[in-house]
Design a protein around this motif. Structure first.
Motif: not given
Ligand SMILES: Nc1nc2c(ncn2[C@@H]2O[C@H](COP(=O)(O)OP(=O)(O)OP(=O)(O)O)[C@@H](O)[C@H]2O)c(=O)[nH]1
Length: 240
Positions: A26-29, A49-50, A69-76, A177-183
């Motif tokens: 888990l990384k905080a960004r 988010v909602e 956010i789950r990304y490439k096997g990590h949680e951010v 494309n909303i989730t895509n923005i955050f990825k």
């Protein structure tokens, strides 16, 4: 100005100084969302988010949201700062660059003015941070409003390629494309923190180029000065 109330909103601006590894993955960004008024910054975040769209418009006061956010096997663990829309006389303060890992710069495809504003905002970020580049995702929101379009797909894409950042068009209203923005944002931030070999060699080449350039300039001015001194000495000896 009314303050918006959201389920997952934290009415604070508490920013981490650096990415924090909590546990193994888990990384905080911290991400700041910036852009002109009414381009849909809050709508993009609320949709992400909602999972709903807010039709009515209330000017924002700075608000912070959180989402894992789950990304490439990590949680951010993303802390997302929804800023009040920037207007000419109130563009960005120094607090918007302290402890921020990445920026989502939003314009509306229905507003040329908002497109100009993201350019001003980026310049301010670079000036305040003293960096040549920062992780940015450029977003053209309201792509559902075909009839009101003032900006083409290519205009956004070209600006992003000029800035060498990520870009997408999106619509908070249709949830495209909303989730895509955050990825994309996480990807840009990770590239910044852990550049791969290709990016490292690009950065190294840029440094080398600028150093070689300044070295060449020094050598050229040294040679030129020597020639002038030699000519003057020669003329002086001829006169004697
Ligand atoms: N058609 C359409 N309308 C949108 C979209 N996104 C946002 N809106 C509308 O645009 C208006 C402004 O949206 P906000 O999310 O409040 O914009 P903002 O950038 O946060 O505005 P400020 O708080 O002034 O900074 C609202 O009426 C939204 O419903 C979209 O993708 N399509």
């Amino acid at each position: 100005m009314r303050e918006k109330k959201y389920k997952n909103a934290y009415p604070i601006l508490k920013i981490n100084a650096a990415g924090i590894m909590a546990g193994n993955t888990l990384k905080a960004r911290t991400i700041a969302i910036l852009g002109s008024r009414e381009v849909g910054k809050s709508s993009l975040i609320i949709q992400f988010v909602e999972n709903h769209f807010v039709e009515s418009y209330h000017p924002s006061v700075e608000t912070t949201f959180r989402k894992v956010i789950r990304y490439k096997g990590h949680e951010v663990e993303a802390e997302i700062i929804d800023t009040a829309g920037q207007v000419e006389h109130s563009i960005l303060s120094f607090t918007h660059v302290v402890g921020i890992h990445g920026y989502i710069l939003v314009y509306s495809v229905t507003s040329k003015q908002s497109f100009e504003m993201v350019k001003i905002i980026r310049n301010k970020i670079l000036n305040y941070s003293g960096r040549e580049s920062v992780p940015i995702v450029l977003v053209g929101n309201k792509m559902d409003l075909h009839q009101q379009r003032q900006l083409t797909f290519e205009e956004g894409k070209n600006l992003a390629s000029h800035w060498q950042c990520a870009w997408t068009e999106a619509t908070a209203k249709r949830n495209d494309n909303i989730t895509n923005i955050f990825k994309l944002m996480i990807n840009e931030m990770e590239k910044d923190i852990n550049p791969n070999n290709k990016e490292l060699s690009k950065k190294f080449l840029n440094i080398l180029r600028s150093k070689t350039f300044s070295k060449l300039e020094t050598i050229a001015s040294y040679i030129l000065t020597s020639i002038v001194i030699y000519c003057l000495k020669y003329l002086e000896s001829r006169i004697r």
